[in-house]
Design a protein around this motif. Structure first.
Motif, PDB file in Angstrom:
ATOM      1  N   ALA A  39      -0.712 -11.567   0.538  1.00  0.00           N
ATOM      2  CA  ALA A  39      -1.238 -10.871  -0.631  1.00  0.00           C
ATOM      3  C   ALA A  39      -2.335  -9.869  -0.280  1.00  0.00           C
ATOM      4  N   ALA A  40      -2.836  -9.910   0.956  1.00  0.00           N
ATOM      5  CA  ALA A  40      -3.875  -8.963   1.388  1.00  0.00           C
ATOM      6  C   ALA A  40      -3.288  -7.679   1.958  1.00  0.00           C
ATOM      7  N   GLY A  41      -1.966  -7.583   2.074  1.00  0.00           N
ATOM      8  CA  GLY A  41      -1.328  -6.372   2.567  1.00  0.00           C
ATOM      9  C   GLY A  41      -0.833  -6.526   3.990  1.00  0.00           C
ATOM     10  N   VAL A  76      -1.928  -3.762  -0.689  1.00  0.00           N
ATOM     11  CA  VAL A  76      -0.719  -3.936  -1.493  1.00  0.00           C
ATOM     12  C   VAL A  76      -0.918  -3.316  -2.869  1.00  0.00           C
ATOM     13  N   LEU A  77       0.184  -3.042  -3.529  1.00  0.00           N
ATOM     14  CA  LEU A  77       0.145  -2.658  -4.931  1.00  0.00           C
ATOM     15  C   LEU A  77       0.210  -3.945  -5.730  1.00  0.00           C
TER      16      LEU A  77
END
Length: 72
Positions: A28-30, A46-47
């Motif tokens: 979730a952190a990209g 991330v979007l």
């Protein structure tokens, strides 16, 4: 692969060892990316979305990234 190193240090080491591109997924952190043309690790955020089911999201990211890399 290198639990004693940060993500950025690991990516930098892979580039120094000859990898043209290296990416680490951060959920979730990209993701974090480094390449021969961008040797300093770059954080890619991330979007935010309302995911119905995140199953396979990392695999989809890898597929999309590799397809884009090969196309460009």
């Amino acid at each position: 692969m290198a639990p004693d190193r940060s993500h950025a240090d690991g990516l930098t080491s892979l580039i120094a060892a000859g990898a043209p591109v290296a990416v680490v997924k951060l959920g979730a952190a990209g993701a974090m990316l480094a390449s021969r043309t961008q040797p300093a690790a770059l954080l890619v955020p991330v979007l935010e979305v309302d995911a119905v089911d995140p199953t396979g999201a990392g695999d989809a990211f890898c597929g999309g990234f590799l397809a884009g890399l090969m196309a460009t």
